[in-house]
Enzyme design. Structure first.
Site, PDB file in Angstrom:
ATOM      1  N   HIS A 174     -17.705 -12.232 -31.817  1.00  0.00           N
ATOM      2  CA  HIS A 174     -19.138 -12.497 -31.775  1.00  0.00           C
ATOM      3  C   HIS A 174     -19.495 -13.655 -32.718  1.00  0.00           C
ATOM      4  CE1 HIS A 174     -19.132  -8.380 -30.084  1.00  0.00           C
ATOM      5  NE2 HIS A 174     -20.191  -8.815 -29.420  1.00  0.00           N
ATOM      6  N   ASP A 214     -15.507 -10.044 -36.637  1.00  0.00           N
ATOM      7  CA  ASP A 214     -14.643  -9.521 -35.575  1.00  0.00           C
ATOM      8  C   ASP A 214     -13.908 -10.614 -34.818  1.00  0.00           C
ATOM      9  OD1 ASP A 214     -16.536 -10.628 -33.876  1.00  0.00           O
ATOM     10  OD2 ASP A 214     -17.294  -8.713 -33.124  1.00  0.00           O
ATOM     11  N   SER A 219     -25.189  -8.609 -26.283  1.00  0.00           N
ATOM     12  CA  SER A 219     -25.018  -8.497 -27.731  1.00  0.00           C
ATOM     13  C   SER A 219     -25.441  -9.758 -28.474  1.00  0.00           C
ATOM     14  CB  SER A 219     -23.560  -8.160 -28.062  1.00  0.00           C
ATOM     15  OG  SER A 219     -22.685  -9.162 -27.567  1.00  0.00           O
TER      16      SER A 219
END
Length: 326
Positions: free
Chosen positions: A251, A248, A84
């Site tokens: 990340h 979040d 990611s």
């Protein structure tokens, strides 16, 4: 006792499982860690959003990205592999994605168009990255430059440290054998995630540090260039949490991605022999990183590209000749 880890587990549950499976913890401590892990899973959300799409051709001087078409001349083909973080998850604009920042940086430093192709997938482990590279070989020729960012998901998936590093080494070696320059951003320090309570956070730090060290040795041994993401960025994550984390809380933010991209760009330029535009004191190239000379890369025939013109001057017409990629 073996702990079965759900697919959506975070570093917290993985670290608790790793500790429990070794038999080195007392039952009470193990139960505490598993309880902390379960709580952390409710705090850190699962990744659902789609990262910004960023592939295309980036030209010097900025301007909008161009859609790549077969036969379009470019000087460098850059591919991004990994998880990611490699996709830029948490960014709201393509211009914030690390791959785009690296591509634009290369275009500015060389004065030539750079094609960006992103193969990274959210949630990928070293196994997944190996699959990304294998699929790339089936689909077409390898890139001139490959940049990877991975490691956290190997820890959360309870993959062995040595096995993960060995898979990474094999992947890097495959790309290097085909002439690609390979730069790898090693495992980040998940011990900076405040949502993970102590003592679990300390264990997360230890586990990710071990993997980063193993990755560094594996990448160097395979002929790639490792960039220590944890060493370079963890201090900023600890002191500037609001600026470095995305919404979040897990990340990276666009600010953190920009710092990571700068570190990776410096390493790419160093490997290619491209003069750096300016010093980057916060993101030095790691000591001992191999310098890839003309004999190591398919870009040797374009060595004249890596002569950055003086500020305010345009490159001579004969200074570069874009190549056509398939």
């Amino acid at each position: 006792m073996t702990i079965r880890v759900p697919r959506r587990s975070t570093i917290a549950l993985a670290t608790a499982g790793a500790l429990a499976s070794t038999g080195t913890a007392y039952l009470g401590a193990r139960n505490l860690l598993v309880g902390q892990a379960a709580h952390t899973r409710t705090v850190i959300p699962k990744a659902w959003d789609i990262p910004p799409r960023a592939d295309g051709v980036y030209s010097p001087g900025g301007g909008p990205v161009q859609r790549w078409q077969r036969g379009m001349p470019v000087a460098v083909h850059l591919m991004i592999f990994g998880d990611s973080t490699a996709t830029g998850y948490g960014c709201t604009s393509a211009e914030e994605v690390p791959g785009v920042l690296i591509a634009r940086g290369l275009a500015e430093r060389t004065g030539n168009p750079v094609r960006l192709s992103t193969k990274a997938i959210v949630g990928a482990t070293s196994k997944g990255v190996a699959g990304q590279v294998d699929a790339m070989f089936v689909a077409g020729p390898p890139p001139d430059v490959a940049v990877m960012m991975l490691g956290a998901n190997d820890v959360t998936a309870l993959n062995g440290i040595s096995q993960s590093a060995q898979r990474l080494a094999l992947t890097v070696r495959k790309l290097r054998s085909r002439g690609a320059v390979v730069v790898v951003g090693t495992c980040p320090d998940l011990g900076v995630v405040s949502a993970i309570p102590q003592p679990l956070r300390s264990l997360a730090h230890a586990r990710t540090t071990q993997l980063a060290r193993a990755q560094t040795a594996a990448v160097r041994g395979a002929g790639g260039v490792p960039v220590p993401m944890a060493q370079l960025l963890a201090p900023r994550f600890r002191t500037q949490r609001e600026q470095m984390f995305s919404a979040d809380g897990f990340h990276p933010s666009p600010t953190a991605y920009a710092l990571a991209a700068e570190a990776l760009l410096v390493a790419v330029c160093d490997a290619l022999g491209i003069p750096a535009a300016s010093p980057a004191p916060d993101v030095p190239v790691p000591a001992g990183a191999p310098v890839l000379g003309p004999a190591h890369t398919r870009l040797s025939t374009m060595s004249r590209l890596w002569r950055r013109p003086a500020p305010g001057s345009a490159p001579a017409p004969s200074a570069w000749a874009p190549v056509t990629t398939d």
